[in-house]
Motif scaffolding. Sequence first.
Motif, PDB file in Angstrom:
ATOM      1  N   ARG A  12     -22.455  22.434 -15.093  1.00 34.06           N
ATOM      2  CA  ARG A  12     -23.741  22.554 -14.410  1.00 34.06           C
ATOM      3  C   ARG A  12     -23.939  23.953 -13.818  1.00 34.06           C
ATOM      4  N   GLY A 133     -26.802   7.525 -13.423  1.00 32.91           N
ATOM      5  CA  GLY A 133     -27.286   8.913 -13.341  1.00 32.91           C
ATOM      6  C   GLY A 133     -27.210   9.392 -11.908  1.00 32.91           C
ATOM      7  N   ALA A 135     -25.490  11.724 -10.467  1.00 34.52           N
ATOM      8  CA  ALA A 135     -25.184  13.145 -10.224  1.00 34.52           C
ATOM      9  C   ALA A 135     -23.957  13.264  -9.309  1.00 34.52           C
ATOM     10  N   LYS A 139     -26.676  10.008  -3.032  1.00 36.82           N
ATOM     11  CA  LYS A 139     -27.566   8.876  -2.729  1.00 36.82           C
ATOM     12  C   LYS A 139     -26.777   7.562  -2.767  1.00 36.82           C
ATOM     13  N   ASP A 158     -22.446   8.514 -14.430  1.00 36.01           N
ATOM     14  CA  ASP A 158     -23.226   9.639 -14.960  1.00 36.01           C
ATOM     15  C   ASP A 158     -22.607  10.096 -16.276  1.00 36.01           C
ATOM     16  N   ILE A 159     -23.423  10.764 -17.089  1.00 30.89           N
ATOM     17  CA  ILE A 159     -22.919  11.311 -18.358  1.00 30.89           C
ATOM     18  C   ILE A 159     -22.184  12.626 -18.123  1.00 30.89           C
ATOM     19  N   ASP A 177     -27.198   6.301 -21.916  1.00 30.11           N
ATOM     20  CA  ASP A 177     -27.921   5.027 -22.073  1.00 30.11           C
ATOM     21  C   ASP A 177     -27.027   3.809 -22.326  1.00 30.11           C
ATOM     22  N   SER A 194     -32.418   6.443 -10.488  1.00 33.02           N
ATOM     23  CA  SER A 194     -33.327   7.324  -9.764  1.00 33.02           C
ATOM     24  C   SER A 194     -33.515   8.645 -10.499  1.00 33.02           C
ATOM     25  N   MET A 195     -34.722   8.854 -10.990  1.00 34.25           N
ATOM     26  CA  MET A 195     -35.106  10.088 -11.681  1.00 34.25           C
ATOM     27  C   MET A 195     -34.209  10.353 -12.895  1.00 34.25           C
ATOM     28  N   VAL A 196     -33.970   9.312 -13.662  1.00 37.84           N
ATOM     29  CA  VAL A 196     -33.078   9.422 -14.830  1.00 37.84           C
ATOM     30  C   VAL A 196     -33.812   9.108 -16.139  1.00 37.84           C
ATOM     31  N   HIS A 199     -34.937  11.599 -18.576  1.00 39.35           N
ATOM     32  CA  HIS A 199     -33.870  12.366 -19.244  1.00 39.35           C
ATOM     33  C   HIS A 199     -33.259  11.560 -20.401  1.00 39.35           C
TER      34      HIS A 199
HETATM   35  C1  LIG Z   1     -32.575  14.329 -11.958  1.00 40.51           C
HETATM   36  S1  LIG Z   1     -30.924  13.829 -11.870  1.00 40.51           S
HETATM   37  C2  LIG Z   1     -31.047  12.497 -10.722  1.00 40.51           C
HETATM   38  C3  LIG Z   1     -29.840  12.383  -9.858  1.00 40.51           C
HETATM   39  C4  LIG Z   1     -29.900  11.272  -8.818  1.00 40.51           C
HETATM   40  N1  LIG Z   1     -30.006   9.964  -9.419  1.00 40.51           N
HETATM   41  C5  LIG Z   1     -31.047  11.500  -7.863  1.00 40.51           C
HETATM   42  O1  LIG Z   1     -31.958  10.669  -7.782  1.00 40.51           O
HETATM   43  O2  LIG Z   1     -31.039  12.508  -7.157  1.00 40.51           O
HETATM   44  C6  LIG Z   1     -30.663  12.973 -13.411  1.00 40.51           C
HETATM   45  C7  LIG Z   1     -29.218  12.544 -13.633  1.00 40.51           C
HETATM   46  O3  LIG Z   1     -29.198  11.649 -14.761  1.00 40.51           O
HETATM   47  C8  LIG Z   1     -28.107  11.962 -15.610  1.00 40.51           C
HETATM   48  N2  LIG Z   1     -28.496  11.521 -16.955  1.00 40.51           N
HETATM   49  C9  LIG Z   1     -29.258  12.179 -17.849  1.00 40.51           C
HETATM   50  N3  LIG Z   1     -29.433  11.448 -18.961  1.00 40.51           N
HETATM   51  C10 LIG Z   1     -28.770  10.278 -18.759  1.00 40.51           C
HETATM   52  C11 LIG Z   1     -28.572   9.111 -19.556  1.00 40.51           C
HETATM   53  N4  LIG Z   1     -29.101   9.012 -20.766  1.00 40.51           N
HETATM   54  N5  LIG Z   1     -27.847   8.089 -19.046  1.00 40.51           N
HETATM   55  C12 LIG Z   1     -27.328   8.203 -17.799  1.00 40.51           C
HETATM   56  N6  LIG Z   1     -27.459   9.291 -17.000  1.00 40.51           N
HETATM   57  C13 LIG Z   1     -28.177  10.320 -17.475  1.00 40.51           C
HETATM   58  C14 LIG Z   1     -27.946  13.475 -15.452  1.00 40.51           C
HETATM   59  O4  LIG Z   1     -26.645  13.913 -15.791  1.00 40.51           O
HETATM   60  C15 LIG Z   1     -28.279  13.692 -13.980  1.00 40.51           C
HETATM   61  O5  LIG Z   1     -27.150  13.645 -13.159  1.00 40.51           O
END
Ligand SMILES: C[S@@+](CC[C@H](N)C(=O)[O-])C[C@H]1O[C@@H](n2cnc3c(N)ncnc32)[C@H](O)[C@@H]1O
Length: 312
Positions: A12, A133, A135, A139, A158-159, A177, A194-196, A199
């Motif tokens: 990162r 996800g 991070a 949270k 997380d990935i 996923d 949350s916010m995943v 992505h």
């Molecule tokens: C924007 S951050 C959100 C972090 C935290 N959940 C928050 O709300 O602050 C997105 C996170 O999702 C993870 N991520 C991305 N694609 C994903 C997937 N397909 N499955 C699971 N996690 C994923 C990323 O590595 C990253 O840590």
Amino acid sequence: MSHAYPYGLGCRIWPHARIDYPDWNLQEVITIHRDRLQNFLFHKGGFTSQASAERFWHIMLALAEKPTSAEYTIQVLREQYLAFPEATTYGQREATLTGDAAQSILDTLHGVDSSDVRFPIGGEKPANLIDIGCAEGQKTSALAEAWGLPHQHAIGLDIVPANSLPTNIDFEIMLPDTLPERILYNSQDLAIVSMVFHHSTNPRALLQSIHSALRPGGYLIIREHNANATPHMASFLDTVHIFYDAVFAGKTCMPNAQTYKSFEEWQDIFQSQGFEHIKSDYTPFSANPRAGVQANANTGENFTCVLRKNKP
Ligand SMILES: C[S@@+](CC[C@H](N)C(=O)[O-])C[C@H]1O[C@@H](n2cnc3c(N)ncnc32)[C@H](O)[C@@H]1O
């Protein structure tokens, strides 16, 4: 330009800059979303006044007029941001935003309208949770603390490996996923995403995996963007992601499938995968208090919703 993402420790961290936004158009964002962008800088970037946020916006405007690559533009924006005193306190700002987001999840879940939320095993509080996800797990940790959960009952997934985890949670790597085998069928009271989803390349697969992991009557809390709240919202959201990762935090841009959808489209997907909508919190962004609408910081058009796994 897209590159393969190196899933590994330290990936990162700047300067392994990787830009995942082939259609990013800074000029368009700057001109169409002036108010939204300045408010984003002020509320999320930690700028101490609207005037300094506006000053940074002018720096962006001057840069956007030059035909430079996205990588170069981001590098210059990062250098310019570092020249602002606000950059030294961005870490604190980020921690505050994480705390606020955790509180918003608690408020949504325990708001007056949802006083009937009963977790399958835990009752008023979840007996356990997974945070997909997560991070760095900040949270996850705040929620585990609020509900008094032992670390083995609050699992961040997380990935990408976390760099420094809070001590009150467990962490497990997952494939995109797909939940890991450790998360058993019908084993969880609560899942948080949350916010995943924007992505994710396969949100339905991730929802199916979560559906299997939840106990019947278990809850799913999702935070996402309402991406058609206004025209060109996708361009704005690309900018938001680039800023959070590369400009403010000086990290690599995380992989982004740019699965931007409207609130309604997301609800259709959630319900098609066996989740019942319980409640949503969403206040659209408004930049003009004189119009009689309270100005608010929701520049990303984020919503929080509570869903329940349908009982078979
Ligand atoms: C924007 S951050 C959100 C972090 C935290 N959940 C928050 O709300 O602050 C997105 C996170 O999702 C993870 N991520 C991305 N694609 C994903 C997937 N397909 N499955 C699971 N996690 C994923 C990323 O590595 C990253 O840590």
